[in-house]
Design a protein around this motif. Structure first.
Motif, short mmCIF file in Angstrom:
data_model
loop_
_atom_site.label_atom_id
_atom_site.label_comp_id
_atom_site.label_asym_id
_atom_site.label_seq_id
_atom_site.Cartn_x
_atom_site.Cartn_y
_atom_site.Cartn_z
N ALA A 288 0.87 -1.17 0.00
CA ALA A 288 0.00 0.00 0.00
C ALA A 288 0.91 1.22 0.00
CB ALA A 288 -0.90 0.01 1.23
N ALA A 289 0.60 2.17 -0.84
CA ALA A 289 1.44 3.36 -0.95
C ALA A 289 0.55 4.60 -1.01
CB ALA A 289 2.31 3.28 -2.20
N SER A 290 1.08 5.71 -0.51
CA SER A 290 0.30 6.95 -0.48
C SER A 290 1.03 8.06 -1.23
CB SER A 290 0.02 7.38 0.96
OG SER A 290 1.23 7.63 1.65
N SER A 291 0.22 8.92 -1.84
CA SER A 291 0.73 10.05 -2.60
C SER A 291 -0.19 11.24 -2.39
CB SER A 291 0.78 9.70 -4.10
OG SER A 291 0.93 10.87 -4.89
N PRO A 292 0.36 12.44 -2.18
CA PRO A 292 -0.48 13.62 -2.00
C PRO A 292 -1.33 13.94 -3.23
CG PRO A 292 1.75 14.05 -1.24
CD PRO A 292 1.78 12.75 -1.97
N THR A 293 -0.96 13.42 -4.39
CA THR A 293 -1.71 13.70 -5.61
C THR A 293 -2.46 12.50 -6.14
OG1 THR A 293 0.26 13.22 -6.95
CG2 THR A 293 -0.09 15.51 -6.30
N GLN A 294 -2.04 11.28 -5.79
CA GLN A 294 -2.65 10.08 -6.34
C GLN A 294 -3.36 9.21 -5.32
OE1 GLN A 294 -0.40 8.08 -9.54
NE2 GLN A 294 1.29 9.46 -9.04
#
Length: 323
Positions: A95-101
């Motif tokens: 699981a990964a997080s991105s401020p735009t995605q």
């Protein structure tokens, strides 16, 4: 292991078994925000998933204290990555997080590869530039006691809650919080065996949400700021653990306001000692003691000239430097 954003590399040092670390090794990648370890191909060697500016790097361990590039997932800038088995197939997923995605999940194939990274958090129906920031940080726990991994994400003025179904999909909800949240962790703050959430804003303010064990949370409680004074040196991360051996979860924050451009970091951290009741209280930089985490009530913040609401039972002591 250290993710070096400025140095464009990942630094790793292996322990020698005697309390010391061996000379560092380096792996060149894009500016790195976060890394997490696992065994992605089942060979018994430690592998790494690295969240970087241009995507997610999969580094496979070689067995000789080094890594090789297994694959690069060109997904854009990501800031956090977690290794979990989301679908119960005994293979490690990401699981990964991105401020735009937003929050994206890729299911592992057991051979070092991952399926499509699909977005799992709610997508705002608002047009740009009114779209709120997507998740910058995530934490994984089982919030509804169904045995499946769930996700909490710090996403601007809200906390995204993703309840896993054990097959790689999620039921989503959001909790509104004050401030722009940039970091989130999970822990059992009130010793009820239910997962709670601690969120940190870009102004270094701390918010606590107590879980009820069904995937829902209490009204968010703002419990103070890590910094004694507002400054641009906001804190970017935090960690939880039992620092004083009393069985309660404590919180620790690196205090970036203690950095001097001349002398560098001064080795201080802000510590909150848990009292097992949930919530949080203000604590000055310290090495071994700090404030309690409990129900809010008016008390001293630990500074000489200010007071603010902090938890019941807060214990104060003078600042001291970490060594």
């Amino acid at each position: 292991m250290t993710a070096n954003n400025a140095g464009n590399n990942l630094t790793f040092r292996k322990g020698d078994g005697a309390g010391s670390l061996r000379p560092p090794g380096f792996f060149p990648v894009d500016p790195v925000s976060h890394a997490a370890g696992g065994d992605f191909n089942g060979d018994g060697r430690a592998d790494l998933a690295v969240a970087a500016q241009s995507g997610i790097f999969i580094l496979l361990g070689t067995g000789n204290e080094s890594f090789r590039l297994g694959s690069k997932l060109p997904l854009g800038a990501f800031t956090y990555v977690a290794v979990v088995d989301f679908n119960g197939d005994a293979r490690q997923d990401l699981a990964a997080s991105s401020p735009t995605q937003g929050i994206r999940v890729g299911l592992g194939d057991g051979a070092g590869g991952f399926g499509p990274f699909t977005r799992k958090d709610p997508v705002s129906p608002l047009p740009a530039p009114f779209v709120p920031a997507a998740a910058r940080s995530i934490a994984v726990a089982d919030f509804n006691a169904d045995g499946n991994a769930d996700i909490a994400g710090a996403a601007g003025g809200r906390i995204s809650i993703l309840l896993g179904d054990g097959k790689g999909d999620f039921a989503t909800s959001e909790v509104a919080v004050e401030g722009r949240q940039i970091s989130v962790i999970t822990a059992d703050l009130n010793r009820d065996s239910k997962g709670d959430v601690v969120a940190l804003s870009d102004r270094s303010d701390i918010t606590v949400l107590l879980g009820d064990g069904t995937g829902k949370f209490s009204t968010p409680v703002a419990v103070g700021s890590v910094l004694s004074q507002r400054s641009s040196d906001n804190v970017q991360s935090m960690a939880a653990g039992d620092l004083d051996g009393d069985g309660n979860v404590d919180l620790v924050f690196p205090d970036n306001s203690q950095f001097s451009p001349i002398t560098g970091p001064k080795g201080q951290a802000v510590v909150y000692l848990g009292n097992g009741a949930g919530g949080s209280g203000r604590r000055s930089p310290t090495r071994s003691t700090g404030t309690s985490i409990g129900r809010p009530s008016p008390t001293s913040t630990g500074t000489a000239n200010s007071t603010s609401p902090s938890p019941e039972g807060v214990r104060q002591s003078a600042p001291s430097r970490c060594s």
